[in-house]
Design a protein around this motif. Structure first.
Motif, PDB file in Angstrom:
ATOM      1  N   ASN A 260       0.833  -1.207   0.000  1.00  0.00           N
ATOM      2  CA  ASN A 260       0.000   0.000   0.000  1.00  0.00           C
ATOM      3  C   ASN A 260       0.869   1.261   0.000  1.00  0.00           C
ATOM      4  OD1 ASN A 260      -2.199   1.829   0.415  1.00  0.00           O
ATOM      5  ND2 ASN A 260      -1.761   1.787   2.606  1.00  0.00           N
ATOM      6  N   PHE A 261       1.947   1.260   0.771  1.00  0.00           N
ATOM      7  CA  PHE A 261       2.741   2.478   0.901  1.00  0.00           C
ATOM      8  C   PHE A 261       3.750   2.664  -0.235  1.00  0.00           C
ATOM      9  CE2 PHE A 261       1.747   2.507   5.664  1.00  0.00           C
ATOM     10  CZ  PHE A 261       0.700   3.398   5.464  1.00  0.00           C
ATOM     11  N   LYS A 262       3.860   1.665  -1.129  1.00  0.00           N
ATOM     12  CA  LYS A 262       4.682   1.899  -2.319  1.00  0.00           C
ATOM     13  C   LYS A 262       4.133   3.099  -3.080  1.00  0.00           C
ATOM     14  CE  LYS A 262       6.352  -2.746  -3.276  1.00  0.00           C
ATOM     15  NZ  LYS A 262       5.941  -3.969  -3.993  1.00  0.00           N
ATOM     16  N   ASP A 263       2.805   3.183  -3.116  1.00  0.00           N
ATOM     17  CA  ASP A 263       2.154   4.344  -3.723  1.00  0.00           C
ATOM     18  C   ASP A 263       0.821   4.542  -3.000  1.00  0.00           C
ATOM     19  OD1 ASP A 263       0.885   6.255  -5.163  1.00  0.00           O
ATOM     20  OD2 ASP A 263       0.757   5.104  -7.036  1.00  0.00           O
ATOM     21  N   PRO A 264       0.799   5.392  -1.963  1.00  0.00           N
ATOM     22  CA  PRO A 264      -0.407   5.505  -1.133  1.00  0.00           C
ATOM     23  C   PRO A 264      -1.629   6.013  -1.892  1.00  0.00           C
ATOM     24  CG  PRO A 264       1.262   7.133  -0.480  1.00  0.00           C
ATOM     25  CD  PRO A 264       1.915   6.224  -1.469  1.00  0.00           C
ATOM     26  N   SER A 265      -1.428   6.474  -3.130  1.00  0.00           N
ATOM     27  CA  SER A 265      -2.600   6.940  -3.881  1.00  0.00           C
ATOM     28  C   SER A 265      -3.168   5.853  -4.789  1.00  0.00           C
ATOM     29  CB  SER A 265      -2.224   8.156  -4.727  1.00  0.00           C
ATOM     30  OG  SER A 265      -1.761   9.191  -3.896  1.00  0.00           O
ATOM     31  N   LYS A 266      -2.523   4.696  -4.808  1.00  0.00           N
ATOM     32  CA  LYS A 266      -2.939   3.678  -5.765  1.00  0.00           C
ATOM     33  C   LYS A 266      -4.189   2.905  -5.322  1.00  0.00           C
ATOM     34  CE  LYS A 266      -1.366  -0.689  -7.824  1.00  0.00           C
ATOM     35  NZ  LYS A 266      -0.309  -1.707  -7.789  1.00  0.00           N
ATOM     36  N   TYR A 267      -4.174   2.433  -4.076  1.00  0.00           N
ATOM     37  CA  TYR A 267      -5.210   1.471  -3.702  1.00  0.00           C
ATOM     38  C   TYR A 267      -6.578   2.048  -3.337  1.00  0.00           C
ATOM     39  CZ  TYR A 267      -2.239  -2.557  -4.276  1.00  0.00           C
ATOM     40  OH  TYR A 267      -1.486  -3.543  -4.822  1.00  0.00           O
ATOM     41  N   PRO A 268      -6.652   3.151  -2.569  1.00  0.00           N
ATOM     42  CA  PRO A 268      -8.005   3.595  -2.176  1.00  0.00           C
ATOM     43  C   PRO A 268      -9.012   3.676  -3.338  1.00  0.00           C
ATOM     44  CG  PRO A 268      -6.394   4.787  -0.916  1.00  0.00           C
ATOM     45  CD  PRO A 268      -5.617   3.956  -1.917  1.00  0.00           C
ATOM     46  N   PRO A 269      -8.612   4.244  -4.519  1.00  0.00           N
ATOM     47  CA  PRO A 269      -9.614   4.286  -5.596  1.00  0.00           C
ATOM     48  C   PRO A 269     -10.037   2.899  -6.072  1.00  0.00           C
ATOM     49  CG  PRO A 269      -7.770   5.765  -6.064  1.00  0.00           C
ATOM     50  CD  PRO A 269      -7.353   4.932  -4.904  1.00  0.00           C
ATOM     51  N   MET A 270      -9.143   1.914  -5.919  1.00  0.00           N
ATOM     52  CA  MET A 270      -9.501   0.561  -6.364  1.00  0.00           C
ATOM     53  C   MET A 270     -10.580  -0.070  -5.494  1.00  0.00           C
ATOM     54  SD  MET A 270      -5.745  -0.933  -7.297  1.00  0.00           S
ATOM     55  CE  MET A 270      -6.317  -2.626  -7.329  1.00  0.00           C
ATOM     56  N   PHE A 271     -10.767   0.474  -4.299  1.00  0.00           N
ATOM     57  CA  PHE A 271     -11.762  -0.105  -3.385  1.00  0.00           C
ATOM     58  C   PHE A 271     -13.093   0.648  -3.414  1.00  0.00           C
ATOM     59  CE2 PHE A 271      -7.753  -1.263  -0.846  1.00  0.00           C
ATOM     60  CZ  PHE A 271      -7.574  -2.411  -1.599  1.00  0.00           C
ATOM     61  N   THR A 272     -13.240   1.542  -4.422  1.00  0.00           N
ATOM     62  CA  THR A 272     -14.464   2.347  -4.522  1.00  0.00           C
ATOM     63  C   THR A 272     -15.717   1.482  -4.511  1.00  0.00           C
ATOM     64  OG1 THR A 272     -13.214   3.867  -5.882  1.00  0.00           O
ATOM     65  CG2 THR A 272     -15.590   4.145  -5.875  1.00  0.00           C
ATOM     66  N   ASP A 273     -15.651   0.368  -5.239  1.00  0.00           N
ATOM     67  CA  ASP A 273     -16.859  -0.455  -5.334  1.00  0.00           C
ATOM     68  C   ASP A 273     -16.811  -1.674  -4.432  1.00  0.00           C
ATOM     69  OD1 ASP A 273     -18.394   1.048  -7.159  1.00  0.00           O
ATOM     70  OD2 ASP A 273     -16.969   0.480  -8.731  1.00  0.00           O
ATOM     71  N   THR A 274     -15.792  -1.739  -3.598  1.00  0.00           N
ATOM     72  CA  THR A 274     -15.723  -2.893  -2.694  1.00  0.00           C
ATOM     73  C   THR A 274     -15.702  -2.428  -1.244  1.00  0.00           C
ATOM     74  OG1 THR A 274     -13.322  -2.922  -2.967  1.00  0.00           O
ATOM     75  CG2 THR A 274     -14.603  -4.364  -4.382  1.00  0.00           C
ATOM     76  N   TYR A 275     -14.503  -2.369  -0.660  1.00  0.00           N
ATOM     77  CA  TYR A 275     -14.425  -2.080   0.775  1.00  0.00           C
ATOM     78  C   TYR A 275     -14.933  -0.702   1.139  1.00  0.00           C
ATOM     79  CZ  TYR A 275     -11.643  -6.269   0.741  1.00  0.00           C
ATOM     80  OH  TYR A 275     -11.241  -7.555   0.581  1.00  0.00           O
ATOM     81  N   PHE A 276     -14.777   0.267   0.244  1.00  0.00           N
ATOM     82  CA  PHE A 276     -15.184   1.633   0.568  1.00  0.00           C
ATOM     83  C   PHE A 276     -16.549   1.986  -0.015  1.00  0.00           C
ATOM     84  CE2 PHE A 276     -10.394   2.696   0.814  1.00  0.00           C
ATOM     85  CZ  PHE A 276     -10.358   2.273   2.132  1.00  0.00           C
ATOM     86  N   LYS A 277     -17.249   1.007  -0.555  1.00  0.00           N
ATOM     87  CA  LYS A 277     -18.557   1.308  -1.131  1.00  0.00           C
ATOM     88  C   LYS A 277     -19.579   1.557  -0.026  1.00  0.00           C
ATOM     89  CE  LYS A 277     -22.187  -0.470  -4.130  1.00  0.00           C
ATOM     90  NZ  LYS A 277     -22.477   0.845  -4.733  1.00  0.00           N
ATOM     91  N   GLY A 278     -20.330   2.637  -0.210  1.00  0.00           N
ATOM     92  CA  GLY A 278     -21.459   2.895   0.685  1.00  0.00           C
ATOM     93  C   GLY A 278     -21.071   3.199   2.117  1.00  0.00           C
ATOM     94  N   THR A 279     -19.822   3.646   2.352  1.00  0.00           N
ATOM     95  CA  THR A 279     -19.453   3.961   3.729  1.00  0.00           C
ATOM     96  C   THR A 279     -19.897   5.359   4.111  1.00  0.00           C
ATOM     97  OG1 THR A 279     -17.307   4.789   2.998  1.00  0.00           O
ATOM     98  CG2 THR A 279     -17.395   2.495   3.694  1.00  0.00           C
ATOM     99  N   GLY A 280     -20.342   6.137   3.135  1.00  0.00           N
ATOM    100  CA  GLY A 280     -20.750   7.509   3.424  1.00  0.00           C
ATOM    101  C   GLY A 280     -19.578   8.474   3.338  1.00  0.00           C
ATOM    102  N   ARG A 281     -18.381   7.953   3.058  1.00  0.00           N
ATOM    103  CA  ARG A 281     -17.197   8.802   2.942  1.00  0.00           C
ATOM    104  C   ARG A 281     -16.731   8.819   1.492  1.00  0.00           C
ATOM    105  NH1 ARG A 281     -13.935   9.109   7.547  1.00  0.00           N
ATOM    106  NH2 ARG A 281     -12.114   8.731   6.252  1.00  0.00           N
ATOM    107  N   THR A 282     -15.980   9.867   1.117  1.00  0.00           N
ATOM    108  CA  THR A 282     -15.537   9.944  -0.275  1.00  0.00           C
ATOM    109  C   THR A 282     -14.159   9.305  -0.432  1.00  0.00           C
ATOM    110  OG1 THR A 282     -14.469  12.072   0.095  1.00  0.00           O
ATOM    111  CG2 THR A 282     -16.767  12.118  -0.649  1.00  0.00           C
ATOM    112  N   ILE A 283     -13.856   8.900  -1.673  1.00  0.00           N
ATOM    113  CA  ILE A 283     -12.553   8.306  -1.963  1.00  0.00           C
ATOM    114  C   ILE A 283     -11.443   9.355  -1.787  1.00  0.00           C
ATOM    115  CG2 ILE A 283     -11.148   7.340  -3.832  1.00  0.00           C
ATOM    116  CD1 ILE A 283     -13.069   5.372  -2.452  1.00  0.00           C
ATOM    117  N   GLU A 284     -11.753  10.618  -2.099  1.00  0.00           N
ATOM    118  CA  GLU A 284     -10.771  11.690  -1.892  1.00  0.00           C
ATOM    119  C   GLU A 284     -10.365  11.752  -0.420  1.00  0.00           C
ATOM    120  OE1 GLU A 284     -13.732  12.215  -3.556  1.00  0.00           O
ATOM    121  OE2 GLU A 284     -12.698  11.887  -5.459  1.00  0.00           O
ATOM    122  N   ASN A 285     -11.349  11.572   0.443  1.00  0.00           N
ATOM    123  CA  ASN A 285     -11.084  11.557   1.876  1.00  0.00           C
ATOM    124  C   ASN A 285     -10.138  10.406   2.232  1.00  0.00           C
ATOM    125  OD1 ASN A 285     -11.203  11.839   4.633  1.00  0.00           O
ATOM    126  ND2 ASN A 285     -13.432  11.930   4.750  1.00  0.00           N
TER     127      ASN A 285
END
Lengths: 338, 513
Positions: A260-285
């Motif tokens: 994850n820390f090789k490029d901290p901007s890489k993974y969060p967007p990849m989880f938009t439709d999985t782990y971070f879906k519907g959490t009420g928070r934005t991917i930018e956050n």
């Protein structure tokens, strides 16, 4: 029947099939699951549950990366990831036997060991530095505890003692600071009702930015509150009977965080439709969060490292708020086995 | 035709209010943008549209399962209680506890014992039990004796009476109880979801959306939850009106007979002790079945020890006492304000029915919106003050009280009103001399029914917003892993709530005399 593991499977599967996002989740789950089981040494994996400290957000990106990239399956673990929430006490799942491993706050864990003889052992620390800090607006900046004199500081009720300890270590009389309760909502700060708040420096500056203000902050860690956060805690029983699995979990999770820390901007967007879906928070956050937490998690000794100095600093800081822990509550030998 | 013009006028009022709301929202006149305009809320809802189906389906499933389980248990218990007086005595403590318990105090305890969606289902089941139990028991008991005679004379057995008369007689009562039970199930589920544990559910979504400085999101979640609760309510109202073929205007069961026990005081006291014993026995039984670690799970004895012989007992007692001293006065103030508002609207209603009808839809929305969704909105508008706590309290106590009081005003003896009319008095005079005195016992009834809601309202506000009292004690105890305190808050809040309802019940009896 376990609804969590079923959902978990579904999530993992759809994360694997990137192009399948639009298909019904049910279909994706079937397809993904098949490819998964044929890809790894099927049948030999051990079921292993972990209890997270909060709802899904970037704080747990490393685990989601490890799940997605199959690091746990490669270790022969079938990880059941349980999200947390305000009423979930991670340590309770250890005592109730629903999970052998939990991410906790070191103060609550050590207090439970001291007060109730709870059979807990700390085997690693995700955050080398606790992300709690004093957040203020750039136009009215508070850069050190000394700046708090005569100001209004909002503090979550559970952190009041820690803040008072930080003030006294820094030589500030607590009577000179107007401490009011805080409930993790930046609105009063943005509107100028308070001068500063104690919150996660990894998270809230983003929300403040969204509300049209610039935030500045300092860590309580840098002013005497030298404790870890998201300590990896297991029961003494689990340490005796499941030591191998715990080491495997540490190894796979460390790989997840390193990746994850090789490029901290890489993974969060990849989880938009999985782990971070519907959490009420934005991917930018989550992106902001993941970048901000990197220096707090990374360690020369490797992710989860607990150096002797750091342990001593933890014990000293907790001692200052009346929690008298000892060195034997930490076990660093599992990290050595990674 | 008259109906149509009334409908048109009602719609007109709603449209005017929406237009005013739109202007207030667009100009950010309330709480610096805390109240977004309706169109802004709709836009947010559209933006988040893909988030809702997974959350809603999990919430509906948990609430639905809890609704079914709770009602089955309640109907069986109600039927047995209708048949055997002793069962009613034994189950009274359980019913009263479930009626009075502030559900939020139970959430941490349930999350200690269960994983996944189980806590949500249990909380929903607990929330529906009481209204259905009472409705079943009364419905089965109060049957026309002549009908029973007919069956008996025709050679029927007790079973036939049960099947052909009692079940049929109870059915409309049960369905009307479902109207109350369905939104209650949703409330229970949302509270448990908010507590956490799994990823999906409207309560989880709400939790993630707090502290995001996005009021439109909080409003849209609140309105979606309200829509669900209102549809469930209307579904059973429709079903009920088909069953009874009569339009019952009452929306909340008003005459819940709580003090059903009769006889000398020692007999009632004995019954009370026995029924309390049943609750404690059930508690100990569940703990022994679950086989939980004694560090986490506390038996009734462990709580007594926690508050008496434990080395930290005096500290625990003083913290508990301090929390109650903050919570109870606020609950009382909130309850009184709620009753006053209800009385005011009921009076307006009886004097100017048209005006009352215009206000009613908004009162209904505030009533139907589940508390965990409503509280953040009230905090947005009123801040984290005592005022916000009181407003939460008023909004949950207001509507049931309004129904109770306005029914009393509507059913005041027509003969008495005629006397006033004949002696030259108008609507105001008849209200003053007949209506209001007649409404006093109704006020006491309303207070009894609303008291547990007031306590729950204050606790939720403390937990979510203000950070004091019992709600905060729960928060703090979680952080300290103080399991003894978590169980103590749950237990004592049930006891206190039952005590308060009993006191208002007593007041009710005295005013009726």
């Amino acid at each position: 029947m376990n609804p969590i593991s079923r959902r978990q499977m579904l999530i993992r599967a759809s994360a694997a099939g990137v192009g399948l996002a639009g298909l019904p989740a049910f279909l994706a789950a079937c397809g993904g699951d098949d490819s998964k089981s044929s890809g790894s040494s099927s049948g030999t994996s051990t079921k292993f549950t972990m209890q997270a400290a909060w709802v899904n957000d970037a704080e747990f990106t490393g685990y989601f990366v490890a799940l997605t990239n199959g690091y746990y399956t490669d270790q022969g673990l079938d990880l059941n990831y349980q999200s947390g929430g305000p009423d979930v006490i991670p340590e309770s799942t250890l005592l109730a036997g629903t999970s052998p491993l939990a991410l906790t706050t070191p103060d609550s864990t050590i207090q439970a060991i001291v007060n109730d003889n709870a059979p807990f052992v700390i085997v690693g620390a995700q955050y080398q530095k606790n992300p709690l800090g004093v957040v203020s607006l750039k136009k009215n900046p508070i850069n050190s505890p000394a700046d708090l004199v005569g100001k209004t500081l909002a503090v979550p009720p559970s952190n009041t003692v820690s803040v008072e300890a930080m003030l006294s270590i820094s030589g500030v009389n607590k009577a000179d600071v107007n401490i009011v309760p805080y409930e993790y909502d930046p609105t009063p700060l943005v509107k100028g009702e308070i001068d500063a708040s104690v919150d996660f420096t990894t998270n809230v500056p983003f929300t403040i930015q969204q509300a049209g203000e610039e935030a500045t902050s300092f860590l309580m860690y840098d002013y005497g509150f030298t404790i870890f956060n998201d300590t990896v805690v297991v029961t003494k029983d689990a340490l005796k009977n499941n030591r191998a699995e715990i080491v495997k979990w540490l190894r796979a999770s460390r790989m997840g965080w390193d990746e994850n820390f090789k490029d901290p901007s890489k993974y969060p967007p990849m989880f938009t439709d999985t782990y971070f879906k519907g959490t009420g928070r934005t991917i930018e956050n989550e992106l902001y969060f993941n970048n901000a937490q990197m220096p707090l998690i990374k360690s020369d000794g490797g992710i989860y490292s607990m150096s002797e100095e750091a342990i001593a600093a933890n014990l000293e800081a907790l001692g200052a708020i009346g929690i008298k822990g000892t060195r034997d509550m930490f076990d660093t030998t599992l990290l050595e086995e990674i | 035709m008259k109906n149509f013009s009334r409908f048109a006028r009602g719609t007109g009022v709603v449209l005017i209010v929406l237009a005013i709301w739109e202007v207030l929202g667009r100009l950010e006149l309330i709480g610096q943008g805390a109240l977004p305009a309706p169109t802004q809320i709709l836009a947010q809802l559209w933006k988040d549209r893909s988030d809702y189906p997974p959350h809603l389906s999990v919430t509906l499933k948990s609430a639905g399962t809890g609704f079914v389980i709770g009602n089955i248990i309640a109907i069986i218990a109600g039927a047995i209680s209708a048949r055997f007086r002793i069962a009613e005595t034994l189950l009274r403590g359980l019913g009263m506890s479930l009626f009075a318990v502030p559900l939020i105090a139970i959430v941490p305890v349930l999350l200690l014992a269960f994983t996944g969606t189980t806590p949500r289902i249990i909380l929903a089941a607990m929330a529906v039990y009481f209204p259905t139990y009472i409705a079943t028991m009364n419905g089965m008991r109060n049957v026309d004796p002549r009908l029973v005679d007919v069956v008996m004379v025709a050679g029927g057995s007790t079973t036939d009476v049960l099947r052909w008369i009692r079940v049929r007689s109870a059915l409309p009562h049960i369905v009307s109880a479902f109207r109350v039970a369905a939104p209650a199930a949703l409330l229970g589920t949302l509270l448990a979801e908010f507590g956490g544990g799994t990823r999906w559910g409207l309560g989880t979504y709400l939790l993630g959306s707090l502290g995001q400085a996005n009021p439109s999101r909080l409003w849209s979640i609140g309105l979606v939850a309200t829509a669900v609760a209102a549809s469930a309510y209307m579904l059973f109202a429709l079903l009920g009106s088909r069953l009874t073929r009569s339009s019952m205007s009452a929306t909340v069961q008003t005459a819940l007979p709580m003090g059903g026990a009769t006889g000398p005081w020692w007999k009632r006291l004995g019954g009370g002790v026995i029924s309390a014993g049943v609750v404690l026995g059930l508690w100990a039984l569940v703990l022994s079945i679950l086989d939980m670690s004694p560090v986490v799970a506390k038996s009734p004895f462990a709580i007594v020890r926690y508050l008496t012989t434990d080395p930290r007992a005096s500290l625990s007692r003083s913290r508990l006492f301090h929390a109650y001293s903050e919570t109870l006065p606020l609950a009382l103030i909130g309850l009184l304000c709620g009753l006053a508002a209800a009385l005011l609207l009921a009076v307006i209603f009886s004097l100017r029915p048209a005006l009352g009808r215009a206000v009613l839809p908004f009162a209904l929305v505030s009533q139907t919106m589940p508390l965990p969704a409503l509280t953040p909105l009230i905090v947005l508008v009123f801040g984290r003050s005592i005022l916000a706590t009181v407003v939460v309290c008023v909004s949950v106590t207001f509507f049931p009280s309004f129904v109770t009081i306005s029914q009393a005003l509507a059913t005041t003896s027509t003969a008495a009103i005629d006397v006033v009319r004949v002696s030259g008095g108008g609507r105001f005079k008849s209200l003053r001399f007949v209506g209001l005195p007649g409404a006093v016992p109704a006020m006491a009834t309303a207070a009894r029914l609303a008291a547990p809601r007031a306590l729950l309202g204050v606790m939720i506000a403390e937990y979510l917003a203000t950070g004091n009292g019992l709600g905060n004690l729960l928060n703090e105890s979680r952080g300290r892993l103080d399991y003894g305190m978590i169980w103590t808050v749950a237990t004592t809040s049930v006891l206190v709530a039952v005590l308060i309802t009993q006191l208002f019940g007593l007041a009710e009896k005295l005013t009726r005399k």
